[in-house]
Design an enzyme around this catalytic site. Structure first.
Site, short mmCIF file in Angstrom:
data_model
loop_
_atom_site.label_atom_id
_atom_site.label_comp_id
_atom_site.label_asym_id
_atom_site.label_seq_id
_atom_site.Cartn_x
_atom_site.Cartn_y
_atom_site.Cartn_z
N SER A 35 -8.88 -0.29 5.57
CA SER A 35 -8.99 -1.45 6.45
C SER A 35 -7.80 -1.52 7.40
O SER A 35 -7.80 -2.34 8.32
CB SER A 35 -9.06 -2.74 5.62
OG SER A 35 -10.19 -2.73 4.79
N LYS B 263 0.81 -1.22 0.00
CA LYS B 263 0.00 0.00 0.00
C LYS B 263 0.85 1.27 0.00
O LYS B 263 0.37 2.33 -0.45
CB LYS B 263 -0.93 0.01 1.21
CG LYS B 263 -2.05 -1.01 1.16
CD LYS B 263 -3.12 -0.61 0.14
CE LYS B 263 -4.34 -1.49 0.24
NZ LYS B 263 -5.39 -1.09 -0.73
#
Length: 313
Positions: free
Chosen positions: A68, A47
Site C-alpha cells: 500500500s 515496515k
C-alpha cells in the site's frame, strides 16, 4: 524474533516510548498512555523492521512486493543502501506521494486495478516470471519476526505494560506483537478500520474470510483477508479486536498532532482504539505505526531524488 532483532540492529532505529498522553475518556493510572514511536523509524514506519529482516536473511538482490506504500518505501530504501533492485506493485487508492517516494529511492512501480488481493496476485506472478524474491508486506515468517521486534522493545522498555494496542491491516505487526507477548501477562488488542474488519470477521467465522475491497482514511490498513502466517498466531494469542471509524481515526491523528506527533491516519489507528477502550484499561501502550504524511513524504522524496534516478513505471 531474537535473531531478527540482532540481524536488523544496524538497519533500524530502536524507537522510544513517548511520555503519557492524557485524553478525554482515557484513565491510565500513573504514567498515562505511552506511545511506541514507530513514526520516527528511518523509513517513516515500522515496515522497515520486517523488510530488513527478510532482505538480510534471504540475501535478496532482486525483490518484488505488493504494498500500500510503506512496505514498498522500506524495501526501496533498503535496496538503495544495498545496491539491490525492487519492484513494488500497488493497487488503486495508493497514496501518490508514497508512489513518488518509492520512485525517488530508485524503486520500480507497477499499478494494477482492483484491491489488495489483485495487487498481491500480480506481485506473485512477477516474482515467478522474473526470478525475483517475493517479500510480502505481512504474510511471511521473516517479515512477522521482524515486526515482532516492536513488541520485544515495548516489553523491555515498559515491563509493567498491561495492554498493547496494535494497528491491524495484513496482520504482520499484530502477529509479531502476539509472539513477543507469549509468556507475558499483557493483553494484546488489535485495532482495525471499521470498513475492513477482516480479522474480527475471520475469528468469528473460525477461518480466514476474504472481504470485498474496502475504503478507509487508513490507506495502509485495507487488506482484504488475513495472511496464512499471521492468522493462526493472532487466533491463538490476541485478546481483543476493536473496530474504529474514520472519524475516530482522524480525531486520534489530530490529538497526536496537538502533541507534536505527525502521524498518518494508519499510524493513529491504535490510539483511536485506546480512546475507544477508554476506562478500565491499566498501563497501556499504543503503537504509532507510521508518520508518512504528505508533507513528510514530499520532503523525503526531495531529499532522495538527487542521489537516485527514479525508475519509470
Amino acid at each position: 524474533m531474537e535473531a531478527a532483532a540482532a540481524r536488523i540492529a544496524g538497519q533500524v532505529l530502536r524507537t522510544p516510548l513517548l511520555p503519557g498522553l492524557p485524553a478525554p475518556g482515557l484513565r491510565h493510572g500513573g504514567r498515562g498512555l505511552l506511545l511506541k514511536a514507530e513514526h520516527l523509524q528511518y523509513s517513516g514506519s515500522f515496515k522497515l523492521r520486517g523488510a530488513a529482516n527478510a532482505v538480510l536473511a534471504l540475501g535478496a538482490r532482486r525483490m518484488v512486493t505488493g504494498s500500500s506504500g510503506n512496505h514498498g518505501i522500506a524495501l526501496a530504501r533498503l535496496a538503495a543502501s544495498l545496491g539491490a533492485e525492487v519492484t513494488v506493485v500497488l493497487a488503486g487508492g495508493a497514496h501518490p506521494a508514497k508512489i513518488a517516494l518509492i520512485k525517488a529511492l530508485g524503486g520500480r512501480t507497477v499499478r494494477v486495478p482492483g484491491g489488495v488481493a489483485e495487487r498481491d496476485a500480480r506481485a506473485r506472478e512477477l516474482a515467478e516470471e522474473t526470478g525475483a524474491v517475493l517479500i510480502p508486506s505481512s504474510d511471511h515468517e521473516l517479515v512477522v519476526a521482524g515486526q515482532g521486534t516492536v513488541g520485544l522493545e515495548i516489553l523491555a522498555q515498559a515491563p509493567d505494560t498491561e495492554t498493547v494496542f496494535v494497528p491491524t491491516g495484513g496482520g504482520g505487526l499484530l502477529a509479531g506483537v502476539c509472539l513477543a507477548a507469549y509468556g507475558h501477562p499483557v493483553r494484546v488488542v488489535g485495532v482495525e478500520p471499521a470498513g475492513t474488519p477482516r480479522y474480527a470477521r475471520s475469528l468469528a467465522a473460525g477461518h480466514p474470510v476474504r472481504l470485498a475491497p474496502g475504503d478507509s482514511v487508513a490507506d495502509g490498513l485495507r487488506g482484504q483477508q488475513p495472511g496464512a502466517v499471521p492468522y493462526p498466531v493472532i487466533r491463538d494469542r490476541v485478546d481483543d479486536l476493536i473496530a474504529v471509524s474514520d472519524a475516530e481515526i482522524l480525531a486520534a491523528a489530530a490529538l497526536l498532532r496537538r502533541r507534536g506527533i505527525e502521524a498518518e491516519p494508519s499510524g493513529a489507528v491504535a490510539l483511536a482504539g485506546a480512546v475507544r477502550a477508554g476506562r478500565g484499561c491499566g498501563p497501556c501502550v499504543a503503537v504509532v505505526s507510521g508518520g508518512n504524511t504528505k508533507v513528510a513524504l514530499m520532503a523525503a522524496a526531495a531529499a532522495a531524488a538527487p542521489s537516485r534516478t527514479p525508475c519509470v513505471t
